[in-house]
Design a protein around this motif. Sequence first.
Motif, mmCIF file in Angstrom:
data_model
loop_
_atom_site.group_PDB
_atom_site.id
_atom_site.type_symbol
_atom_site.label_atom_id
_atom_site.label_comp_id
_atom_site.label_asym_id
_atom_site.label_seq_id
_atom_site.Cartn_x
_atom_site.Cartn_y
_atom_site.Cartn_z
ATOM 1 N N ASP A 6 0.859 -1.188 0.000
ATOM 2 C CA ASP A 6 0.000 0.000 0.000
ATOM 3 C C ASP A 6 0.894 1.235 0.000
ATOM 4 O O ASP A 6 1.178 1.808 1.058
ATOM 5 C CB ASP A 6 -0.894 -0.046 1.249
ATOM 6 C CG ASP A 6 -2.023 0.975 1.202
ATOM 7 O OD1 ASP A 6 -2.500 1.294 0.098
ATOM 8 O OD2 ASP A 6 -2.444 1.447 2.273
ATOM 9 N N THR A 26 -1.459 -1.096 -4.098
ATOM 10 C CA THR A 26 -2.590 -0.172 -4.058
ATOM 11 C C THR A 26 -2.057 1.234 -3.807
ATOM 12 O O THR A 26 -1.155 1.426 -2.985
ATOM 13 C CB THR A 26 -3.595 -0.559 -2.944
ATOM 14 O OG1 THR A 26 -2.894 -0.737 -1.712
ATOM 15 C CG2 THR A 26 -4.329 -1.836 -3.284
ATOM 16 N N ASN A 28 -3.379 5.570 -3.597
ATOM 17 C CA ASN A 28 -4.513 6.495 -3.513
ATOM 18 C C ASN A 28 -3.941 7.907 -3.628
ATOM 19 O O ASN A 28 -2.713 8.083 -3.571
ATOM 20 C CB ASN A 28 -5.330 6.269 -2.223
ATOM 21 C CG ASN A 28 -4.545 6.548 -0.956
ATOM 22 O OD1 ASN A 28 -3.770 7.508 -0.900
ATOM 23 N ND2 ASN A 28 -4.730 5.730 0.063
ATOM 24 N N LEU A 31 -1.387 8.867 -0.972
ATOM 25 C CA LEU A 31 -0.097 8.173 -1.084
ATOM 26 C C LEU A 31 0.717 8.739 -2.246
ATOM 27 O O LEU A 31 1.942 8.867 -2.147
ATOM 28 C CB LEU A 31 -0.316 6.662 -1.288
ATOM 29 C CG LEU A 31 -0.902 5.908 -0.089
ATOM 30 C CD1 LEU A 31 -1.277 4.472 -0.472
ATOM 31 C CD2 LEU A 31 0.084 5.900 1.084
ATOM 32 N N LYS A 85 -9.585 2.208 -8.913
ATOM 33 C CA LYS A 85 -10.169 2.335 -7.573
ATOM 34 C C LYS A 85 -11.300 3.350 -7.631
ATOM 35 O O LYS A 85 -11.105 4.483 -8.080
ATOM 36 C CB LYS A 85 -9.096 2.866 -6.617
ATOM 37 C CG LYS A 85 -8.714 1.901 -5.525
ATOM 38 C CD LYS A 85 -7.691 2.559 -4.625
ATOM 39 C CE LYS A 85 -7.429 1.736 -3.402
ATOM 40 N NZ LYS A 85 -6.482 2.380 -2.504
ATOM 41 N N PHE A 131 -11.629 -0.393 5.062
ATOM 42 C CA PHE A 131 -10.524 0.370 5.663
ATOM 43 C C PHE A 131 -10.485 0.103 7.166
ATOM 44 O O PHE A 131 -11.154 0.779 7.961
ATOM 45 C CB PHE A 131 -10.717 1.864 5.388
ATOM 46 C CG PHE A 131 -10.146 2.344 4.075
ATOM 47 C CD1 PHE A 131 -10.098 1.525 2.962
ATOM 48 C CD2 PHE A 131 -9.652 3.646 3.948
ATOM 49 C CE1 PHE A 131 -9.571 1.967 1.752
ATOM 50 C CE2 PHE A 131 -9.122 4.104 2.752
ATOM 51 C CZ PHE A 131 -9.079 3.268 1.647
ATOM 52 N N ARG A 134 -8.977 2.899 9.775
ATOM 53 C CA ARG A 134 -9.825 4.096 9.945
ATOM 54 C C ARG A 134 -11.079 3.782 10.756
ATOM 55 O O ARG A 134 -11.596 4.656 11.453
ATOM 56 C CB ARG A 134 -10.186 4.691 8.572
ATOM 57 C CG ARG A 134 -8.973 5.280 7.889
ATOM 58 C CD ARG A 134 -9.292 6.151 6.717
ATOM 59 N NE ARG A 134 -8.095 6.379 5.926
ATOM 60 C CZ ARG A 134 -8.031 7.156 4.860
ATOM 61 N NH1 ARG A 134 -9.107 7.791 4.455
ATOM 62 N NH2 ARG A 134 -6.892 7.304 4.209
ATOM 63 N N ALA A 165 -7.650 -3.284 4.008
ATOM 64 C CA ALA A 165 -6.870 -2.078 3.707
ATOM 65 C C ALA A 165 -6.804 -1.183 4.941
ATOM 66 O O ALA A 165 -7.465 -1.456 5.946
ATOM 67 C CB ALA A 165 -7.509 -1.330 2.544
ATOM 68 N N SER A 166 -6.021 -0.117 4.829
ATOM 69 C CA SER A 166 -5.783 0.766 5.972
ATOM 70 C C SER A 166 -5.209 -0.066 7.129
ATOM 71 O O SER A 166 -5.663 0.019 8.262
ATOM 72 C CB SER A 166 -7.079 1.495 6.360
ATOM 73 O OG SER A 166 -6.894 2.374 7.429
ATOM 74 N N ARG A 168 -2.457 -0.986 9.770
ATOM 75 C CA ARG A 168 -1.556 -0.107 10.531
ATOM 76 C C ARG A 168 -0.442 -0.846 11.270
ATOM 77 O O ARG A 168 0.530 -0.241 11.686
ATOM 78 C CB ARG A 168 -2.364 0.686 11.558
ATOM 79 C CG ARG A 168 -3.485 1.537 10.963
ATOM 80 C CD ARG A 168 -2.958 2.829 10.379
ATOM 81 N NE ARG A 168 -4.020 3.561 9.719
ATOM 82 C CZ ARG A 168 -4.981 4.249 10.342
ATOM 83 N NH1 ARG A 168 -5.000 4.293 11.664
ATOM 84 N NH2 ARG A 168 -5.899 4.888 9.655
ATOM 85 N N THR A 185 -3.452 -5.369 2.087
ATOM 86 C CA THR A 185 -2.546 -4.412 1.458
ATOM 87 C C THR A 185 -1.836 -3.638 2.563
ATOM 88 O O THR A 185 -2.480 -3.000 3.404
ATOM 89 C CB THR A 185 -3.260 -3.502 0.427
ATOM 90 O OG1 THR A 185 -2.248 -2.723 -0.233
ATOM 91 C CG2 THR A 185 -4.324 -2.588 1.020
HETATM 92 O O1 G3P Z 1 -5.323 1.045 1.613
HETATM 93 C C1 G3P Z 1 -5.916 2.202 2.118
HETATM 94 C C2 G3P Z 1 -4.920 3.017 2.824
HETATM 95 O O2 G3P Z 1 -4.036 3.621 1.950
HETATM 96 C C3 G3P Z 1 -5.479 3.990 3.793
HETATM 97 O O3 G3P Z 1 -4.663 3.881 4.881
HETATM 98 O O4 G3P Z 1 -3.629 4.555 6.972
HETATM 99 O O5 G3P Z 1 -4.557 6.306 5.422
HETATM 100 O O6 G3P Z 1 -6.068 4.818 6.710
HETATM 101 P P1 G3P Z 1 -4.743 4.960 6.060
#
Ligand code: G3P
Length: 218
Positions: A6, A26, A28, A31, A85, A131, A134, A165-166, A168, A185
């Motif tokens: 990610d 992945t 976004n 990123l 996406k 996610f 989050r 995803a997301s 940590r 990811t």
């Molecule tokens: O895969 C989703 C990710 O990029 C979001 O992560 O840590 O910003 O919630 P985060």
Amino acid sequence: MRLFLDTADIKQIRDAVKLGVISGVTTNPSLVSKAGWPGDYKSAVQEICSLVKGPVSVEVLSVEPEAMIEEARSIATWSPHVNVKIPVCAAGLEAISVLSKENIKVNLTLCFSLNQALLGALAGATYVSPFVGRLDDVGQDGMELVAQIVQCFDRYRLPTQVIAASIRHPMHCVTAAEVGAHIATVPYSVLMQMVNHPLTTVGIARFLEDSKKTTGKG
Ligand code: G3P
């Protein structure tokens, strides 16, 4: 469970791919901005695709369905590895239902409920991305949602794959594997945390030290 990286950081992708454990990437907009790409978005995505040779998710920035569809069609021409996406919203579902019939693979992003995941799967998304971090941030159990989606897709034999995803920290990966996520990811830092264990570090150092006693080298 497969692992995607990610990140939009080319150096991190290059380093991670060498380990032979990453089968996709992945990205976004946050990123991409963090990675400080010098402008040519398309070339950077193509470079990532050439390194990974697996699914690479690129987010659409349009908000109206027609514009999303046009943008997604254009992004999909960048490489056979590119997935688009699209965030959960009415426009996004409309776009997914058109794109899936054109065999353009969509990763439904910013998914925060079982209902959203189900709608994405019914519209034809190839992947849905709950996610996790989050949700944890706002006091909901993100991994519980991943487990619910996996069970629901299994029960109704929906072919959509679940990307946790997301992520940590390494325990997120452990739980994602336990509840049957198809993919997690992970940021590069979490990948490195998965590799390392203090007992392995100490064990390697001790073996090297002891081998010097045997061989008399060092
Ligand atoms: O895969 C989703 C990710 O990029 C979001 O992560 O840590 O910003 O919630 P985060």
